[in-house]
Scaffold this motif. Structure first.
Motif, PDB file in Angstrom:
ATOM      1  N   THR A  33       9.874   3.963   0.146  1.00 14.55           N
ATOM      2  CA  THR A  33       8.634   3.536   0.781  1.00 14.55           C
ATOM      3  C   THR A  33       8.399   4.330   2.065  1.00 14.55           C
ATOM      4  N   THR A  47       5.932   3.651  -3.282  1.00 13.62           N
ATOM      5  CA  THR A  47       5.885   4.846  -4.118  1.00 13.62           C
ATOM      6  C   THR A  47       5.939   4.453  -5.589  1.00 13.62           C
ATOM      7  N   PHE A  61      -2.352   7.295   0.238  1.00 11.44           N
ATOM      8  CA  PHE A  61      -2.211   5.924  -0.243  1.00 11.44           C
ATOM      9  C   PHE A  61      -3.498   5.122  -0.061  1.00 11.44           C
ATOM     10  N   THR A  74       0.813  -1.226   0.000  1.00  9.50           N
ATOM     11  CA  THR A  74       0.000   0.000   0.000  1.00  9.50           C
ATOM     12  C   THR A  74       0.841   1.269   0.000  1.00  9.50           C
ATOM     13  N   PHE A  75       1.948   1.283   0.739  1.00 14.10           N
ATOM     14  CA  PHE A  75       2.744   2.498   0.889  1.00 14.10           C
ATOM     15  C   PHE A  75       3.898   2.596  -0.099  1.00 14.10           C
TER      16      PHE A  75
END
Length: 293
Positions: free
Chosen positions: A150, A142, A219, A139-140
């Motif tokens: 990240t 980049t 995010f 999810t996080f």
């Protein structure tokens, strides 16, 4: 510029590390922390323990006689030493280290000196609630796909949220925090928000945290991504180093620490966070050992 910096930078820093507003921390405490960041910058970089944070206390515990889920009823000092009452049974010791919150110490220590009582009475704490959501492990990440880019944690200014002070991506703490393609997002409540929500149900707390994280986190585009996992009502999360508190603790350490063979250890004794508590534990262990010689 002064108020803008205080409201958006200093207050955010204090909210993340202490959960309360910057108005509740003394200049001396704040300056000492900021000077530490400036003078010992490398020590402030995040370092992960292999196996997670639990690995360190487990390593210590493996060398000691540790009793879990054991109710300490009272600690009483006397001429011959110290008596501890545990689950209805009493045991005699030469000395005792009371390594708990000031609130718990007051409840179990039956006959403190005036100085010991004073240091317990002066302690104040900020509350928080830690809410854990399961999220997809990537999810996080980049757009660059670079692991170094990240996101690990996000600090939130009070102007942007009066409820949360920060949220973190737990996958950055090690591979043990990723299971079946999922990791955890932790959301941390500010003191004011914690006091409001601690009496409420788990469902209400999860809902409030979900709505705020969805609003704040770029995010997270869909609230359904946040799967409730666990939460903890942390009523005494961090000690408050308010104006005058450092001098009170310093006076205690110089005059009443170790009196009646009772030693105190904990973050409220001018030893913030896990690192401070650990260093204080080491210092007290040395002092106890020296006193027993």
């Amino acid at each position: 510029m002064g108020h803008t910096f205080a409201d958006n930078i200093l207050d955010t820093y204090v909210g993340v590390y202490q959960f309360h507003r910057a108005t509740d921390i003394s200049k001396a405490a704040l300056y000492s922390q900021l000077n530490s960041i400036k003078s010992f910058t490398d020590d402030w970089y995040l370092h992960r323990t292999s196996g997670g944070k639990i690995a360190l206390p487990e390593a210590f515990a493996s060398r000691l006689d540790v009793h879990l889920n054991t109710y300490v009823e009272k600690v009483t000092s006397h001429d011959a030493g110290v008596t501890i009452s545990v689950d209805g049974e009493t045991t005699e010791y030469d000395a005792v280290v009371v390594a708990t919150t000031a609130t718990n110490a007051k409840e179990i220590y039956t006959n403190p000196t005036e100085g010991q009582r004073a240091v317990m009475e002066q302690a104040k704490y900020a509350a928080s609630i830690v809410v854990a959501f399961k999220i997809p492990a990537g999810t996080f990440s980049t757009p660059t796909g670079n692991v170094a880019d990240t996101v690990s944690a996000v600090w939130i200014p009070y102007a942007e949220s009066t409820l949360l002070s920060s949220y973190s991506n737990e996958s950055e703490k090690g591979k043990e925090l990723v299971r079946d393609g999922k990791t955890l997002l932790l959301a941390f409540f500010r003191e004011d928000g914690a006091h409001e929500y601690i009496p409420k149900s788990d469902e209400e707390i999860f809902a409030a945290a979900n709505a705020e994280v969805t609003r704040l986190c770029p995010f997270i585009n869909d609230a359904s991504v946040l799967e409730p996992h666990d939460l903890y009502r942390w009523e005494e999360a961090m000690p408050k180093f308010y104006a005058g508190s450092l001098k009170k603790v310093k006076h205690f350490l110089e005059t009443d620490q170790g009196k009646n063979n009772i030693w105190f250890a904990g973050d409220y004794l001018n030893a913030p966070w896990t690192e401070g508590a650990l260093r204080m534990g080491q210092r007290v262990a040395g002092q106890v050992d020296e006193s027993m010689q």
